[in-house]
Design a protein around this motif. Sequence first.
Motif, mmCIF file in Angstrom:
data_model
loop_
_atom_site.group_PDB
_atom_site.id
_atom_site.type_symbol
_atom_site.label_atom_id
_atom_site.label_comp_id
_atom_site.label_asym_id
_atom_site.label_seq_id
_atom_site.Cartn_x
_atom_site.Cartn_y
_atom_site.Cartn_z
ATOM 1 N N ARG A 200 -6.160 10.136 3.058
ATOM 2 C CA ARG A 200 -7.159 9.764 3.022
ATOM 3 C C ARG A 200 -5.817 8.418 4.297
ATOM 4 O O ARG A 200 -6.337 7.568 4.769
ATOM 5 N N LEU A 201 -5.127 7.685 2.762
ATOM 6 C CA LEU A 201 -4.330 6.655 2.217
ATOM 7 C C LEU A 201 -3.501 6.689 3.737
ATOM 8 O O LEU A 201 -2.762 5.962 4.228
ATOM 9 N N ILE A 202 -2.848 7.763 4.175
ATOM 10 C CA ILE A 202 -1.184 8.593 4.753
ATOM 11 C C ILE A 202 -1.828 7.750 6.130
ATOM 12 O O ILE A 202 -1.098 7.228 6.981
ATOM 13 N N ARG B 250 0.436 -1.439 -0.014
ATOM 14 C CA ARG B 250 -0.083 0.033 0.305
ATOM 15 C C ARG B 250 0.783 1.294 -0.116
ATOM 16 O O ARG B 250 0.566 2.306 -0.597
ATOM 17 N N LEU B 251 2.191 1.328 0.671
ATOM 18 C CA LEU B 251 2.735 2.240 0.813
ATOM 19 C C LEU B 251 3.414 2.704 -0.504
ATOM 20 O O LEU B 251 3.603 4.182 -1.272
ATOM 21 N N GLN B 252 3.580 2.117 -1.547
ATOM 22 C CA GLN B 252 3.386 2.420 -3.106
ATOM 23 C C GLN B 252 2.821 3.165 -3.801
ATOM 24 O O GLN B 252 3.093 3.548 -4.549
ATOM 25 N N ASP B 253 1.389 3.760 -3.485
ATOM 26 C CA ASP B 253 0.786 4.295 -3.500
ATOM 27 C C ASP B 253 1.125 5.993 -3.430
ATOM 28 O O ASP B 253 0.296 6.877 -3.217
ATOM 29 N N VAL B 254 1.502 6.573 -1.929
ATOM 30 C CA VAL B 254 2.503 7.576 -1.687
ATOM 31 C C VAL B 254 2.337 8.164 -2.351
ATOM 32 O O VAL B 254 3.858 7.344 -2.490
ATOM 33 N N SER B 255 2.212 9.022 -2.665
ATOM 34 C CA SER B 255 3.072 10.100 -3.280
ATOM 35 C C SER B 255 3.962 11.278 -3.207
ATOM 36 O O SER B 255 4.999 11.320 -3.915
ATOM 37 N N LEU B 256 4.409 11.193 -1.573
ATOM 38 C CA LEU B 256 4.721 12.210 -1.428
ATOM 39 C C LEU B 256 5.548 11.728 0.106
ATOM 40 O O LEU B 256 5.464 11.328 0.980
ATOM 41 N N HIS B 257 6.832 11.161 -0.158
ATOM 42 C CA HIS B 257 7.750 10.259 1.261
ATOM 43 C C HIS B 257 7.793 11.032 1.984
ATOM 44 O O HIS B 257 7.460 10.790 3.014
ATOM 45 N N ASP B 258 8.044 12.431 2.447
ATOM 46 C CA ASP B 258 8.350 13.694 3.031
ATOM 47 C C ASP B 258 7.204 13.912 3.711
ATOM 48 O O ASP B 258 6.733 13.785 4.814
ATOM 49 N N TRP B 259 5.951 13.807 3.381
ATOM 50 C CA TRP B 259 4.678 14.281 3.794
ATOM 51 C C TRP B 259 4.519 12.811 4.882
ATOM 52 O O TRP B 259 4.191 13.051 5.988
#
Length: 306
Positions: A247-249, A181-190
């Motif tokens: 929502r994902l984060i 699911r982490l692969q759908d996170v667009s901004l690693h810093d956020w």
Amino acid sequence: MPVEHPKVAVLLAAYNGVPWIEEQLSSILDQSAIDVTVFISVDQSSDGTEVLCHACAATHPNVVVLSDLGRFGGASRNFFRLIRDVDFSHFEFIAFADQDDIWHSSKLLRATESISEQKVDAYSSNVIAFWPDGRSILLDKAQPQVELDYFFEAAGPGCTYVMTNALARSLKTSMLENWQRLQDVSLHDWYCYAYARSNGYRWYIDPVASMDYRQHERNQVGANTGLRSLISRYKTIHDGWWFSQVRLIATLVAPDKTASSIIRRSLHGTQLIKLSFNAWQCRRRIRDKVFFFFICWVSALLGSKS
């Protein structure tokens, strides 16, 4: 006896970075009073970035190029790969680096000293954005943190982040548990800021700029200034990207926390109007609080693809 300097693992994500990466690496290796090791992960490039990085590693024993894993398709996945694959158990601190900036020589020393003095687990700072035409501007991200800001924004540019080993290890463990699911996170810093704050780690945002933040046409995320940037931000909200990332984060970093549950339930319909009245606790900068208030109302009344 020789002085023992803090050991810092710098995680650098590279992609088509030949025009800038040598200057950036030089600024990292020239850090004052820090024992630095740079780990580079190269997203499959077309300009010879891999060859250049391996050449740098051949002449600098504290530069390590990770094995080629092919195409990541974005800086976020590249940074997640670095966190997953680098063994930083022998380092006191872990820092992120982009390929195209210029670090001030005191960047890491100030960061590590601030973490100790402020008794926190992570550090970020203001930066000076600069353009090829000579323009420059201070990007101020050091407004006081508020109760829920981490669900809606990062702690400034990820290239300023420095974390303790304890936080980085905890972050890695959580990432591995949620890898797909982490692969759908667009901004690693956020994501990293949200993980730290939602799990009780303390974060310090330094008002002093620690680096020069290069702006060019290939920036994945650049300086957030001007009307054009505001319009672009509205488009990402209207098309549903921003709400889906919130929502994902929230789900990934704090699935069982009450605050996370409330946020996830508040991102649609009339619930957004209720959320708007908490704008003061959702963003740090006053301008962003006002923008957040109105965007909640516009999204509730006109609809968005959330």
